[in-house]
Design a protein around this motif. Structure first.
Motif, PDB file in Angstrom:
ATOM      1  N   HIS A 182      -5.757  -0.853  -6.398  1.00  0.00           N
ATOM      2  CA  HIS A 182      -5.894   0.178  -5.373  1.00  0.00           C
ATOM      3  C   HIS A 182      -5.835   1.592  -5.965  1.00  0.00           C
ATOM      4  CE1 HIS A 182      -6.313   1.617  -1.389  1.00  0.00           C
ATOM      5  NE2 HIS A 182      -5.250   2.399  -1.527  1.00  0.00           N
TER       6      HIS A 182
ATOM      7  N   HIS B  98       1.486   4.091  -3.285  1.00  0.00           N
ATOM      8  CA  HIS B  98       1.509   5.556  -3.134  1.00  0.00           C
ATOM      9  C   HIS B  98       2.903   6.144  -3.129  1.00  0.00           C
ATOM     10  CE1 HIS B  98      -2.775   5.672  -2.658  1.00  0.00           C
ATOM     11  NE2 HIS B  98      -2.728   4.752  -1.705  1.00  0.00           N
TER      12      HIS B  98
ATOM     13  N   HIS C  59      -8.662   4.539  -5.828  1.00  0.00           N
ATOM     14  CA  HIS C  59      -8.478   5.956  -5.467  1.00  0.00           C
ATOM     15  C   HIS C  59      -9.019   6.880  -6.555  1.00  0.00           C
ATOM     16  CE1 HIS C  59      -6.296   6.440  -1.663  1.00  0.00           C
ATOM     17  NE2 HIS C  59      -5.879   5.197  -1.879  1.00  0.00           N
TER      18      HIS C  59
ATOM     19  N   HIS D 201       0.807  -1.219   0.000  1.00  0.00           N
ATOM     20  CA  HIS D 201       0.000   0.000   0.000  1.00  0.00           C
ATOM     21  C   HIS D 201       0.844   1.275   0.000  1.00  0.00           C
ATOM     22  CE1 HIS D 201      -3.200   2.748   1.893  1.00  0.00           C
ATOM     23  NE2 HIS D 201      -3.349   2.723   0.591  1.00  0.00           N
TER      24      HIS D 201
ATOM     25  N   HIS E 187      -6.470   9.288   4.799  1.00  0.00           N
ATOM     26  CA  HIS E 187      -5.685   8.752   3.688  1.00  0.00           C
ATOM     27  C   HIS E 187      -6.242   9.200   2.340  1.00  0.00           C
ATOM     28  CE1 HIS E 187      -3.363   6.113   1.179  1.00  0.00           C
ATOM     29  NE2 HIS E 187      -4.433   5.466   0.774  1.00  0.00           N
TER      30      HIS E 187
HETATM   31 ZN   LIG Z   1      -4.443   4.088  -0.705  1.00  0.00          ZN
END
Ligand SMILES: [Zn+2]
Ligand SMILES: [Zn+2]
Length: 318
Positions: free
Chosen positions: A110, A78, A114, A73, A264
């Motif tokens: 993921h 990111h 987002h 993650h 987040h």
């Molecule tokens: Zn995330």
């Protein structure tokens, strides 16, 4: 901090995306998910119990779970910090022992989430149903997300790494999971066998396998899946974001920091999800520990710090 996001009362109901192929089950996901749940159920029989197995399970939830939270993650999806390639690859091998997919697919899904959070194209919004967001989306074919084009579009940086690209070429990586499970059994078997004989070995090895691997795998799955389901349904919001992300203390506790999900979504690049002093984010402290040990660089600070730095740089230029 801005006003809270939309409340639960104005949460819309979404139907399944058009890109879902109804009835087309992704067997390569459905079989292990159901199968490992069934194997974990062996834990109800006392024959499979040992204290060592239980301790390995508790320790494993954190150890293997952090390969997902910290590596898949924060580091890979990111780019919240950078670690040496050997360490990143080590974390990925540990993450593969969670059976949560390859880094390329995990990261792509993921990032997709987002980009479309709680909108029609979100691969796993609970606005469809809780169960869909929690685990259903993994097992049903989705034409727009479950294909190489999406993985290449959303995770090109990951697929440039030869090790990660090779993982995409087959399901051979599953042998990493099988291998580590076998190792748990073998070590337990040898210890028991050397102690009181082969039967004791069989029992002790099986207890490490059931508790240390199967129960732990299921626990880590549901903990990760809770971030997709629970933290888009329950909790409070510090920020008005374009989704229904929430800060959920229960999930934050289980995931050592990932449950501060509204924070987040407001600032996904930041290495830290801790925006208030009591929103404890252990995963961030671990990244800081890696930095202290000289194993992490480029740790991305929170948005206000980044903005202040940019302002300072601009003033210096002027
Ligand atoms: Zn995330
Ligand atoms: Zn989310």
């Amino acid at each position: 901090m801005s006003a809270p996001a939309a409340t639960t009362t104005d949460r819309p109901q979404l139907s399944l995306p058009d890109t879902i192929v109804p009835g087309q089950i992704r067997w390569v996901y459905a079989v292990p998910i159901v199968g490992i749940h069934v194997l974990a159920l062996c834990a109800i029989f006392p024959w499979f119990f040992s204290w060592t197995g239980l301790i390995l399970m508790v320790f494993g939830i954190h150890f293997y779970g952090q390969a997902i939270n910290l590596c898949y993650h924060r580091l890979l999806t990111h780019r919240a910090a950078k670690v040496p390639k050997w360490l990143e690859h080590f974390f990925v091998v540990v993450a593969l022992c969670c059976m949560e997919d390859t880094p390329g697919k995990w990261v792509a899904m993921h990032r997709y989430h987002h980009k479309h959070s709680d909108h029609e194209d979100d691969p796993h919004t609970p606005l469809v149903t809780f169960l869909w967001a929690h685990m259903g989306w993994l097992m049903i074919q989705n034409r727009s997300t479950h294909n190489l084009t999406a993985y290449k579009k959303y995770a090109p940086d990951i697929l440039r790494d030869r090790f990660y690209m090779n993982l995409e070429k087959s399901y051979g990586w599953i042998w990493i999971y099988v291998g580590h499970a076998f190792l748990y059994f073998l070590v337990g078997f040898l210890i028991g066998w050397l102690g009181t004989g082969w039967y004791a070995g069989l029992q002790f090895g099986s207890s490490l396998l059931v508790w240390g691997v199967f129960v732990r795998t299921v626990a880590v799955w549901h903990i990760t899946w809770s971030v997709n389901s629970l933290t888009h349904l329950f909790g409070y919001a510090n920020y008005k974001t374009d989704d229904f992300s929430r800060n959920n203390w229960f999930v934050a506790l289980l995931t050592v920091g990932e449950g501060w999900h509204n924070n987040h979504h407001h600032d996904p690049t930041s290495a830290s999800n801790q925006h208030r002093w009591w929103e404890i984010d252990i995963t961030y402290y671990q990244i800081k520990l890696l930095e202290f040990l000289g194993l992490a660089t480029n740790v991305i600070p929170a948005k206000p710090v980044r903005q202040a730095k940019r302002r300072e740089a601009k003033e210096r230029e002027a």
